[in-house]
Design an enzyme around this catalytic site. Structure first.
Site, PDB file in Angstrom:
ATOM      1  NE  ARG A  93      -3.439   2.507   1.148  1.00 25.72           N
ATOM      2  CZ  ARG A  93      -3.615   2.917   2.401  1.00 25.72           C
ATOM      3  NH1 ARG A  93      -3.099   4.062   2.811  1.00 25.72           N
ATOM      4  NH2 ARG A  93      -4.295   2.176   3.260  1.00 25.72           N
ATOM      5  CG  ASP A 140      -1.984  -1.082   1.140  1.00 24.42           C
ATOM      6  OD1 ASP A 140      -2.232  -1.592   0.036  1.00 24.42           O
ATOM      7  OD2 ASP A 140      -2.552  -1.435   2.187  1.00 24.42           O
TER       8      ASP A 140
HETATM    9  C1  S3P Z   1      -5.166  -5.676   3.583  1.00 24.61           C
HETATM   10  C2  S3P Z   1      -4.404  -6.440   2.741  1.00 24.61           C
HETATM   11  C3  S3P Z   1      -3.814  -5.923   1.501  1.00 24.61           C
HETATM   12  C4  S3P Z   1      -3.818  -4.418   1.454  1.00 24.61           C
HETATM   13  C5  S3P Z   1      -5.123  -3.848   1.876  1.00 24.61           C
HETATM   14  C6  S3P Z   1      -5.446  -4.256   3.301  1.00 24.61           C
HETATM   15  C7  S3P Z   1      -5.705  -6.285   4.811  1.00 24.61           C
HETATM   16  O1  S3P Z   1      -4.559  -6.401   0.407  1.00 24.61           O
HETATM   17  O2  S3P Z   1      -3.477  -3.956   0.169  1.00 24.61           O
HETATM   18  O3  S3P Z   1      -5.085  -2.436   1.817  1.00 24.61           O
HETATM   19  O4  S3P Z   1      -6.159  -5.557   5.718  1.00 24.61           O
HETATM   20  O5  S3P Z   1      -5.671  -7.518   4.911  1.00 24.61           O
HETATM   21  P1  S3P Z   1      -4.318  -7.887  -0.211  1.00 24.61           P
HETATM   22  O6  S3P Z   1      -4.714  -8.862   0.828  1.00 24.61           O
HETATM   23  O7  S3P Z   1      -5.204  -7.976  -1.397  1.00 24.61           O
HETATM   24  O8  S3P Z   1      -2.875  -7.941  -0.553  1.00 24.61           O
END
Ligand code: S3P
Length: 438
Positions: free
Chosen positions: A392, A319
């Site tokens: 973001r 992120d």
């Molecule tokens: C998150 C996991 C990430 C991240 C998202 C929040 C989470 O996504 O990009 O902003 O809280 O588990 P992915 O699980 O798709 O990588």
């Protein structure tokens, strides 16, 4: 639906002072979802003010859970036990929240009722087969639009069986959905990842009494065990702190402290990268609560050099890549970001959005299928740019605007509230603090 807002940002003087950021978004989602299916009442302090977390809260209310808001960031969640949720009488709309729509089906799969989840236009474009497939393997009756690949998602909960599943892409949301369904399944559920993703789910479920085993890339959970309510204090969100940190690194004369930020090692890739670039981000006053470590992050302006960002670190800063790309525009040399194709299926196609908008500001960069090449340092100039409806991207462009010559207008900046409602005020206060002292 929030009113469309354009944000105008000008070049800033040094940032100085101490600031705290909203509670971690990932942990806040989990705190509400998991306590909703626990036994008893839990007090959650430091709950994020992000719109996304509100979506999780509203979803759990729609499922019959009582949530008292004692203060804007203090909640009491009255758990209904693993199977106590009630059938919602309408479709649940998660807004822009990918974490809600990907994790909640793991819980709904184990209920006795039917439910439908949808979200905004961005959510309805994002891939959902990644959770539908493993949940089906567990015996769940679950469907999605476009041959089970997109939301709306409908779920007829029921009996589940444990599975052993290797995730094709490292994703904490997918891992969490499977582990949550595993709480309801007969036998054991095992998730294997090629690269470790954030582990907040494992930490919180273990603290709530789930029977889990965690090794480097494998997590297992035993079905049928009750969860105990867990009081907790959510640490500050490192993903939000990252914008203030990079702004302070880039604006000469800046020196700030962001207090009480979560420094879970599965989330601190951005600190490793910024330090490798020559930034000096120091963590002090480390404490642990509810299995999650927090610390105060001290940072002062520094000259940066280019680095390569690829491999195992990617999930640890997925992120933060947009703001890392902004930092790279000011770093000496060529920064390569590779192996980050997941960025194309986030709230926007972040690779395309960054390339398009930063180029308008005079950055020198090249779009790759799975990342970016950024050459620096370049003098950025103000421009009219677009957030692509992605919080973001909006905040990364705002930081770029702080060091650009002239004015920048960011179209559709209202999306900042998705993760960091006080972002602009916090920046203004850090800049004002300097003026007052200077
Ligand atoms: C998150 C996991 C990430 C991240 C998202 C929040 C989470 O996504 O990009 O902003 O809280 O588990 P992915 O699980 O798709 O990588």
């Amino acid at each position: 639906m929030k009113k469309r807002t354009d944000l105008t940002v000008s070049r800033s003087g040094p940032l100085r002072g101490r600031v705290s950021v909203p509670g971690d978004k990932s942990i806040s989602h989990r705190a509400v979802l998991f306590n909703a299916i626990a036994e008893g009442k839990a007090m959650i302090r430091g709950f994020s003010s992000a719109q996304d977390c509100r979506s999780s809260l509203m979803a759990m209310r729609a499922l019959g859970v009582e949530v008292d808001e004692l203060e804007p960031d203090v909640l009491v969640v009255s758990g209904l036990g693993l199977k106590g949720l009630v059938e919602p009488d309408d479709v649940i709309d998660v807004g822009n929240s990918g974490t809600t729509i990907r994790m909640l089906p793991g819980i709904l799969a184990g209920q006795k009722f039917y439910s439908v989840l949808t979200g905004d236009a961005s959510i309805r474009r994002r891939p959902m087969a990644r959770i539908i497939e493993p949940l089906r393997q567990m015996g769940c009756r679950i469907w999605g639009r476009a041959r089970d690949s997109l939301a709306p998602i409908s779920i007829q909960g029921g009996r589940l069986n444990g599975i052993s599943y290797s995730t094709p892409i490292p994703s904490a949301q997918v891992k969490s959905a499977i582990l949550l369904a595993g709480l309801y399944a007969d036998g054991e559920t095992i998730v294997m990842e090629s690269t470790v993703s954030r582990d907040h789910t494992e930490r919180m479920l273990i603290a709530m009494g789930a029977e889990m085993e965690v090794s480097t890339r494998t997590v297992s959970v035993a079905g049928g065990r009750k969860l105990g309510a867990l009081d907790m204090v959510v640490p500050g969100d490192i993903s939000s702190a990252a914008y203030l940190i990079v702004a302070s690194l880039l604006i000469e004369g800046s020196e700030i402290e962001v207090s009480g930020v979560g420094v879970n090692p599965t989330r601190t890739g951005i600190l490793d990268v910024l330090n490798a670039m020559g930034g000096r981000v120091e963590v002090s006053n480390r404490t642990v609560s509810g299995g999650e470590e927090r610390g105060d992050l001290g940072v002062r302006a520094a000259g940066l050099k280019a680095v390569t960002i690829e491999g195992e670190i990617i999930p640890r800063l997925i992120d933060e890549i947009p703001i890392a790309a902004v930092a790279a525009t000011q770093a000496e040399g060529e920064t390569a970001i590779r192996g980050a194709a997941e960025l194309r299926v986030k709230e926007s196609d972040r690779i395309a959005a960054l390339a398009r908008e930063l180029l308008k500001m005079g950055a020198s960069l090249e779009e790759l299928e799975d990342g970016l090449i950024v050459k620096g340092p370049v003098k950025l100039r103000g421009a009219e740019v677009d957030s692509h409806g992605d919080h973001r991207i909006a905040m990364s462009l705002a930081v770029a605007a702080l060091i650009a010559e002239g004015e920048t207008t960011i179209k559709h900046a209202e999306c900042i509230d998705i993760s960091y409602p006080g972002f602009i005020e916090d920046l203004k206060n850090l800049a004002l603090h300097q003026q007052a002292r200077g």
